[in-house]
Design a protein around this motif. Structure first.
Motif, PDB file in Angstrom:
ATOM      1  N   TYR A 381      65.090 168.091 -17.772  1.00  0.00           N
ATOM      2  CA  TYR A 381      65.823 167.788 -16.593  1.00  0.00           C
ATOM      3  C   TYR A 381      64.633 167.570 -15.492  1.00  0.00           C
ATOM      4  O   TYR A 381      64.942 166.483 -14.835  1.00  0.00           O
ATOM      5  N   LEU A 382      63.554 168.201 -15.699  1.00  0.00           N
ATOM      6  CA  LEU A 382      62.528 167.841 -14.389  1.00  0.00           C
ATOM      7  C   LEU A 382      61.986 166.420 -15.066  1.00  0.00           C
ATOM      8  O   LEU A 382      61.598 165.965 -13.774  1.00  0.00           O
ATOM      9  N   GLU A 383      61.683 166.167 -15.991  1.00  0.00           N
ATOM     10  CA  GLU A 383      61.136 165.085 -16.505  1.00  0.00           C
ATOM     11  C   GLU A 383      61.962 163.856 -15.860  1.00  0.00           C
ATOM     12  O   GLU A 383      61.637 162.869 -15.154  1.00  0.00           O
ATOM     13  N   TYR A 384      63.350 164.118 -16.145  1.00  0.00           N
ATOM     14  CA  TYR A 384      64.312 163.085 -15.687  1.00  0.00           C
ATOM     15  C   TYR A 384      64.689 162.825 -14.408  1.00  0.00           C
ATOM     16  O   TYR A 384      64.803 161.913 -13.831  1.00  0.00           O
ATOM     17  N   LYS A 385      64.499 164.151 -13.551  1.00  0.00           N
ATOM     18  CA  LYS A 385      64.450 163.962 -12.015  1.00  0.00           C
ATOM     19  C   LYS A 385      63.732 163.358 -11.546  1.00  0.00           C
ATOM     20  O   LYS A 385      63.844 162.325 -10.624  1.00  0.00           O
ATOM     21  N   ALA A 386      62.408 163.372 -12.061  1.00  0.00           N
ATOM     22  CA  ALA A 386      61.137 162.924 -11.526  1.00  0.00           C
ATOM     23  C   ALA A 386      61.464 161.262 -11.706  1.00  0.00           C
ATOM     24  O   ALA A 386      61.000 160.693 -10.739  1.00  0.00           O
ATOM     25  N   ALA A 403      70.226 154.219 -13.812  1.00  0.00           N
ATOM     26  CA  ALA A 403      69.962 155.585 -14.553  1.00  0.00           C
ATOM     27  C   ALA A 403      69.976 155.773 -16.051  1.00  0.00           C
ATOM     28  O   ALA A 403      69.065 156.101 -16.411  1.00  0.00           O
ATOM     29  N   ARG A 404      71.148 155.199 -16.383  1.00  0.00           N
ATOM     30  CA  ARG A 404      71.231 155.313 -17.847  1.00  0.00           C
ATOM     31  C   ARG A 404      70.095 154.275 -18.531  1.00  0.00           C
ATOM     32  O   ARG A 404      69.977 154.699 -19.664  1.00  0.00           O
ATOM     33  N   ALA A 405      69.619 153.245 -17.913  1.00  0.00           N
ATOM     34  CA  ALA A 405      68.599 152.540 -18.452  1.00  0.00           C
ATOM     35  C   ALA A 405      67.384 153.448 -18.535  1.00  0.00           C
ATOM     36  O   ALA A 405      66.290 153.064 -19.513  1.00  0.00           O
ATOM     37  N   LEU A 406      66.997 154.077 -17.371  1.00  0.00           N
ATOM     38  CA  LEU A 406      65.998 155.096 -17.549  1.00  0.00           C
ATOM     39  C   LEU A 406      65.928 156.073 -18.423  1.00  0.00           C
ATOM     40  O   LEU A 406      64.861 156.483 -18.968  1.00  0.00           O
ATOM     41  N   ILE A 407      67.223 156.864 -18.388  1.00  0.00           N
ATOM     42  CA  ILE A 407      67.170 158.010 -19.528  1.00  0.00           C
ATOM     43  C   ILE A 407      68.015 157.814 -20.563  1.00  0.00           C
ATOM     44  O   ILE A 407      69.167 157.417 -20.532  1.00  0.00           O
ATOM     45  N   LYS A 408      67.210 157.867 -21.660  1.00  0.00           N
ATOM     46  CA  LYS A 408      68.008 157.574 -23.050  1.00  0.00           C
ATOM     47  C   LYS A 408      68.478 158.723 -23.741  1.00  0.00           C
ATOM     48  O   LYS A 408      67.934 159.517 -24.698  1.00  0.00           O
ATOM     49  N   LYS A 413      76.069 162.955 -19.898  1.00  0.00           N
ATOM     50  CA  LYS A 413      74.896 163.793 -19.252  1.00  0.00           C
ATOM     51  C   LYS A 413      74.165 163.188 -18.209  1.00  0.00           C
ATOM     52  O   LYS A 413      74.028 163.608 -16.794  1.00  0.00           O
ATOM     53  N   THR A 414      73.945 161.872 -18.396  1.00  0.00           N
ATOM     54  CA  THR A 414      73.483 160.930 -17.406  1.00  0.00           C
ATOM     55  C   THR A 414      74.127 161.035 -16.154  1.00  0.00           C
ATOM     56  O   THR A 414      73.791 161.169 -14.940  1.00  0.00           O
ATOM     57  N   ARG A 415      75.339 160.597 -16.389  1.00  0.00           N
ATOM     58  CA  ARG A 415      76.143 160.506 -15.301  1.00  0.00           C
ATOM     59  C   ARG A 415      76.313 161.934 -14.419  1.00  0.00           C
ATOM     60  O   ARG A 415      76.333 162.107 -13.180  1.00  0.00           O
ATOM     61  N   LYS A 416      76.359 163.038 -15.167  1.00  0.00           N
ATOM     62  CA  LYS A 416      76.145 164.545 -14.318  1.00  0.00           C
ATOM     63  C   LYS A 416      75.184 164.542 -13.781  1.00  0.00           C
ATOM     64  O   LYS A 416      75.071 165.135 -12.498  1.00  0.00           O
ATOM     65  N   ILE A 417      73.999 164.382 -14.211  1.00  0.00           N
ATOM     66  CA  ILE A 417      72.655 164.405 -13.737  1.00  0.00           C
ATOM     67  C   ILE A 417      72.404 163.488 -12.235  1.00  0.00           C
ATOM     68  O   ILE A 417      72.298 163.857 -11.191  1.00  0.00           O
ATOM     69  N   TYR A 418      73.100 162.449 -12.533  1.00  0.00           N
ATOM     70  CA  TYR A 418      73.030 161.254 -11.428  1.00  0.00           C
ATOM     71  C   TYR A 418      74.224 161.543 -10.362  1.00  0.00           C
ATOM     72  O   TYR A 418      73.460 161.527  -9.046  1.00  0.00           O
TER      73      TYR A 418
END
Length: 430
Positions: A381-386, A403-408, A413-418
């Motif tokens: 999570y910290l890596e995706y957040k950075a 965001a979806r292109a950055l986080i594979k 899950k990407t939508r919830k983090i976003y």
């Protein structure tokens, strides 16, 4: 009967030598005696000039290429030019004395001339060289022509900073390959010892034709080496290769494959100009980026096609329509508000237990709750957040598709983090 032509010319004496000095003239080529005016100079032989005294000339002296019927010049200065009381020799002596002593120092001028007084020197110089209308108009025309030439080829002045002056053998001097900006030159030139081949060459009259041609060939080779030196200097200046470390840093802004292309095409930079070479690399980089985006879009389109074929076998058609509508909203950057009811009857996964996982202490309570709900370890999570925060700062905003292109990972899950990062103020929508 002698058929040569005669030309009477003015013979200037050497500087700081009086006209009566018998050693101020070169020796005669016939009898080796020191020449005194008048004497004869061959107009067809030389350089060096072929000079004869009157006695050797009357005897018809000939030596090597010099023949007695050559055109000749009588060298003398014992005749008036501007004033009947002033000979040409005295005119030249006056000009030489003014150059040596300076304008206005008439006593020193007269002492150097020895034949005229202070008043005579001043009066004659002012009359014939300062107030002479012929000389004044000539100087005026020369000045006007010079002004016109400078007006046509004038270069605008742009103030510049004082160039750096690195000390010899310092780190900056080594990085700049010994370049001295204040002199616009290098400490050590390319082919630095090219001039050594000329140090023992001397053109003399006794050289044979073959030896003379060989010496000319050596000089031509030296000129070609100078041209190569200047060509390399121009390439270095035009392409900004003086500071190699700065040039390497600029290269690293390209992706790895473009850097490899840059290294391969470096040898062709000497043919292209700096602007054309950079345009070629930039265009290739854009082409690589376009191909990568096209490939990603084709893969995503293929996945959607396969997914639509799978959804045809689902019995609940309304659920399929809602799911497709929701994915369309996600692709367009909108956050879906209509929940998708679960028709599979499967249980949802329990929250993730964060106890003992590395990176948990770096999370606040809301972030811990998010990681538990989406079942994401704190380190990931910290890596995706950075990554999302950095991209948002670069772009000035971030869309869900980016965001979806950055986080594979899973798109949900990407939508919830976003959504969480936007809600907490870490990133902003584009």
């Amino acid at each position: 009967m002698r058929t040569s032509e005669m030309i009477v010319v003015l013979s200037p004496p050497p500087k700081n030598v009086t006209p009566d000095d018998p050693f101020d003239k070169p020796p005669c080529r016939g009898c080796s005696s020191y020449l005194t005016e008048p004497y004869v100079k061959c107009a067809e032989c030389g350089p060096p000039p072929f000079l004869l005294c009157l006695q050797c000339f009357t005897r018809g002296f000939e030596y090597k290429k010099h023949q007695s019927d050559h055109t000749y010049e009588i060298m003398t200065s014992d005749f008036p030019v501007l004033d009947p009381n002033w000979t040409a020799q005295e005119e030249m002596s006056l000009l030489e004395a003014v150059m040596d002593c300076g304008f206005g120092n008439w006593q020193d001028v007269a002492n150097q001339m020895c034949t005229k007084s202070k008043e005579e020197c001043e009066k004659h110089y002012m009359k014939h060289f300062i107030n002479n209308p012929l000389f004044a108009s000539t100087l005026l025309n020369l000045k006007q022509a010079e002004e016109v030439q400078h007006h046509e080829t004038a270069i605008p002045f742009h103030p510049a900073d004082d160039p750096p002056r690195p000390t010899f053998d310092s780190l900056l001097s080594r990085d700049m390959a010994g370049y001295m900006p204040a002199r616009a030159d290098f400490v050590e030139e390319f082919d630095n010892y090219a001039e050594w081949d000329l140090r023992d060459i001397d053109f003399v009259e006794d050289d044979s034709d073959i030896l003379h041609a060989l010496k000319i060939a050596v000089v031509d080779i030296y000129h070609s080496r100078l041209k190569e030196r200047q060509r390399r200097k121009k390439i270095i200046r035009d392409h900004g290769l003086i500071n190699l470390r700065k040039f390497q840093i600029m290269e690293r802004r390209y992706p790895k494959e473009v850097q490899d292309l840059y290294e391969t095409m470096r040898r062709f930079a000497r043919i292209l100009g700096p602007v054309e070479h950079d345009k070629f690399i930039e265009s290739h980089a854009r082409a690589r980026t376009y191909d990568h985006l096209k490939k990603s879009r084709d893969e995503e389109r293929l996945k959607r096609t396969m997914l639509s074929e799978v959804l045809q076998y689902i019995q609940d058609s309304s659920a399929c329509q809602q799911w497709l509508s929701r994915q369309a909203d996600i692709d367009s950057g909108l956050t879906p508000t209509v929940p998708v009811p679960s028709t599979t009857g499967r249980r949802s996964a329990p929250p993730l237990n964060l106890t003992g996982l590395p990176g948990t202490e770096k999370l606040n309570e809301k972030e811990k709750e998010l990681c538990q709900m989406v079942r994401l370890v704190p380190g990931a999570y910290l890596e995706y957040k950075a990554a999302l925060v950095n991209e948002c700062n670069k772009q000035g905003g971030l869309r869900l598709a980016q965001a979806r292109a950055l986080i594979k990972i899973d798109v949900n899950k990407t939508r919830k983090i976003y959504d969480f990062l936007i809600r907490e103020g870490y990133i902003t929508k584009a």
